[in-house]
Design an enzyme around this catalytic site. Structure first.
Site, short mmCIF file in Angstrom:
data_model
loop_
_atom_site.label_atom_id
_atom_site.label_comp_id
_atom_site.label_asym_id
_atom_site.label_seq_id
_atom_site.Cartn_x
_atom_site.Cartn_y
_atom_site.Cartn_z
N LYS A 89 28.91 70.27 -14.13
CA LYS A 89 29.13 71.32 -15.13
C LYS A 89 29.41 72.66 -14.45
CE LYS A 89 25.91 69.49 -18.53
NZ LYS A 89 24.57 69.44 -17.91
N LYS A 132 31.19 65.63 -6.48
CA LYS A 132 31.03 65.03 -7.81
C LYS A 132 31.50 66.01 -8.89
CE LYS A 132 26.65 66.55 -9.57
NZ LYS A 132 25.87 66.37 -10.77
N LYS A 166 20.24 73.87 -3.35
CA LYS A 166 20.17 75.09 -4.17
C LYS A 166 19.72 76.26 -3.31
CE LYS A 166 21.35 73.87 -8.37
NZ LYS A 166 20.83 72.66 -8.95
P1 ADP Z 1 25.48 68.41 -14.41
O1 ADP Z 1 25.22 67.69 -13.11
O2 ADP Z 1 26.85 68.28 -14.88
O3 ADP Z 1 24.96 69.80 -14.45
P2 ADP Z 1 23.11 67.29 -15.52
O4 ADP Z 1 22.52 67.66 -14.23
O5 ADP Z 1 22.42 67.82 -16.72
O6 ADP Z 1 24.63 67.65 -15.52
O7 ADP Z 1 23.22 65.70 -15.59
C1 ADP Z 1 22.95 64.92 -16.71
C2 ADP Z 1 23.19 63.46 -16.44
O8 ADP Z 1 24.55 63.24 -16.08
C3 ADP Z 1 22.37 62.88 -15.28
O9 ADP Z 1 22.02 61.56 -15.61
C4 ADP Z 1 23.33 62.90 -14.13
O10 ADP Z 1 23.04 61.93 -13.16
C5 ADP Z 1 24.61 62.58 -14.84
N1 ADP Z 1 25.76 63.09 -14.08
C6 ADP Z 1 26.15 64.39 -13.95
N2 ADP Z 1 27.26 64.49 -13.20
C7 ADP Z 1 27.59 63.22 -12.84
C8 ADP Z 1 28.63 62.64 -12.06
N3 ADP Z 1 29.59 63.39 -11.54
N4 ADP Z 1 28.64 61.30 -11.89
C9 ADP Z 1 27.69 60.50 -12.45
N5 ADP Z 1 26.69 60.99 -13.19
C10 ADP Z 1 26.62 62.32 -13.39
#
Ligand code: ADP
Ligand code: TRP
Length: 338
Positions: free
Chosen positions: A205, A202, A118
């Protein structure tokens, strides 16, 4: 004969309300929530305080919380079985965060991969909340004395830090108050990372590469058909380049093993037609998302029901948090003089 009541192990996990849930969230986290909700004492929450590091407007924050709550329910999390709540409804977590911060060191926080990432990608907003993000996450987990935390691979290091902070607190106050929270994975194997279909990294969002649970089948087909591939293998059993490997990884997650095997064989014998593979992948994704999508559309406008679920969850989560905080204050020596 007296029946022996089996004490359920505790589970905690949260998702930030920073956008709609995508396949990464579903397969990395929510699918495990569904599997665990009846056998464990589960707390699933919406991490609205964590999302403040990105400075959402009040209106966007509100809408995001509501959306994730509706999507949790649409996925099948049962508010009668699991405690579903909003992080900021349990202010005790920020109190525990304050205490844990006193024993979280600058060096270890600065070395956290997500913080370094970040700091590199958004140099104008390297706020203290980002630095101490893993401390707040640890507080979320240990305030309910969680044994298991179902999360995706990207949270592995944060979870390791939660264990460090829990153990450190126990050692410091000579009391085994907090269990060490362990990762939980759907199939008992490695933590997973759902890839994006844009060639690398990966699905996330904020990465612009998400396939969302609420999405229309036509849009999902379009996104999958646009996925990056290459000109195709030229030798038998050739190693797959990353974008193609990602396509297979996603297929392994959503499709039947025979389907994966079929396309693996096609690839290894240089006969693969990526168009066919993508068409199949899109249909297998749509089979997962369609029932969820329909429920999201029903639930998101049902303010009365969403409000009821949030209130019920807040009460249960606070009860557990207050209990832990009482013990924490006592151990630290923050006793009342009156
Ligand atoms: P994002 O990464 O999309 O902003 P969050 O950080 O709020 O979402 O993640 C919420 C949950 O979803 C966590 O348990 C995170 O490990 C899982 N997660 C998010 N993206 C992935 C991904 N591409 N593969 C596996 N798990 C994911
Ligand atoms: N940090 C997690 C993420 O970005 C969200 C989160 C906050 C969380 N607190 C948590 C996950 C506690 C599991 C347990 O995805």
């Amino acid at each position: 004969m007296m029946s022996e009541k089996k004490i359920k192990k505790t589970v905690v996990s949260g998702i930030r309300p920073t956008g709609n849930l995508h396949l990464g969230n579903y397969f990395g986290a929510v699918r495990s929530f569904l599997k665990m909700q009846h056998d464990f004492n589960c707390y699933f929450f919406i991490a609205d305080i964590h999302s403040l590091t990105t400075h959402p407007t009040p209106a966007n924050l509100q809408a995001g919380v509501r959306q994730v709550l509706a999507e949790y329910l649409a996925c099948g999390i049962d508010p009668e079985a699991a405690t579903i709540f909003i992080q900021s409804d349990v202010p005790e977590v920020t109190e525990l965060y304050t205490y844990l911060n006193m024993n979280a060191y600058l060096g270890e926080l600065e070395r956290t991969t997500s913080f370094k990432e970040k700091a590199r990608t958004q140099p104008d907003n390297v706020n203290a909340g980002l630095l101490t993000y893993p401390v707040l996450m640890a507080a979320d987990i240990i305030i309910h004395k969680a044994n298991y935390v179902p999360v995706g691979k990207d949270q592995e290091q944060h979870l390791e830090m939660a264990r460090t902070f829990a153990n450190r607190f126990n050692r410091m106050y000579h009391h085994k108050l907090f269990p060490a929270p362990k990762p939980f994975t759907f199939d008992g194997k490695d933590m997973i990372k759902v890839p994006g279909l844009d060639g690398s990294g990966k699905m996330g969002k904020s990465s612009g590469n998400g396939i969302y649970l609420y999405e229309d089948p036509a849009d999902i087909r379009k996104k999958v058909m646009r996925a990056v591939t290459d000109a195709g293998p030229t030798e038998m059993n050739q190693v797959k380049p990353e974008p193609v490997e990602n396509l297979f990884t996603l297929m392994k997650i959503v499709s039947a093993p025979e389907t994966v095997e079929y396309f693996e064989n096609q690839y290894n014998s240089c006969q693969i037609r990526y168009g066919d593979m993508k068409k199949q992948l899109a249909e297998d994704i749509i089979a997962v998302t369609t029932p969820i999508r329909e429920r999201i559309l029903e639930l998101v406008n049902d303010s009365e029901y969403l409000g009821k679920v949030a209130r019920m969850g807040a009460e249960k989560a606070r009860e557990s948090a207050v209990r832990t905080l009482t013990e924490v204050r006592e151990l630290i020596g923050l006793r009342k003089l009156y």
